[in-house]
Design a protein around this motif. Structure first.
Motif: not given
Length: 98
Positions: A1-3, A12-22
């Motif tokens: 994870m970049a940030k 939920s925030d971690i998953l959302k960030e992962f989904v958006e970044s990929n």
């Protein structure tokens, strides 16, 4: 994870960030739409549904019954609204029954 903001981020925030970044959201939307169609339409319609595909903002539904296709065509906008509400966001703008 970049940030990484801090070690206490909710999952939920971690998953959302992962989904958006990929760039996975479009694929998840397709699954959500298919599930929403199956849940909302019930067995009567699902028995005649041969394919459900989301392409950009258009939902294509293949039906094996011309009578059912005709019947559903009268309520296309209502179906679109109900599916979007079920998904929780406006993913579908147009419904094509074939």
């Amino acid at each position: 994870m970049a940030k990484r903001h801090n070690d206490n981020m909710p999952i939920s925030d971690i998953l959302k960030e992962f989904v958006e970044s990929n760039k996975l959201q479009a694929g998840l939307d397709k699954v959500d739409v298919r599930e929403a169609w199956n849940k909302m339409m019930g067995n009567g319609v699902n028995n005649y549904t041969t394919d459900v595909q989301l392409d950009r903002d258009t939902l294509y539904v293949a039906l094996s019954s011309s009578v059912l296709r005709e019947e559903l065509s009268y309520g296309k906008q209502k179906i679109v609204d109900m599916l979007n509400e079920s998904i929780g966001k406006n993913v579908i703008k147009k419904l094509v029954l074939r």
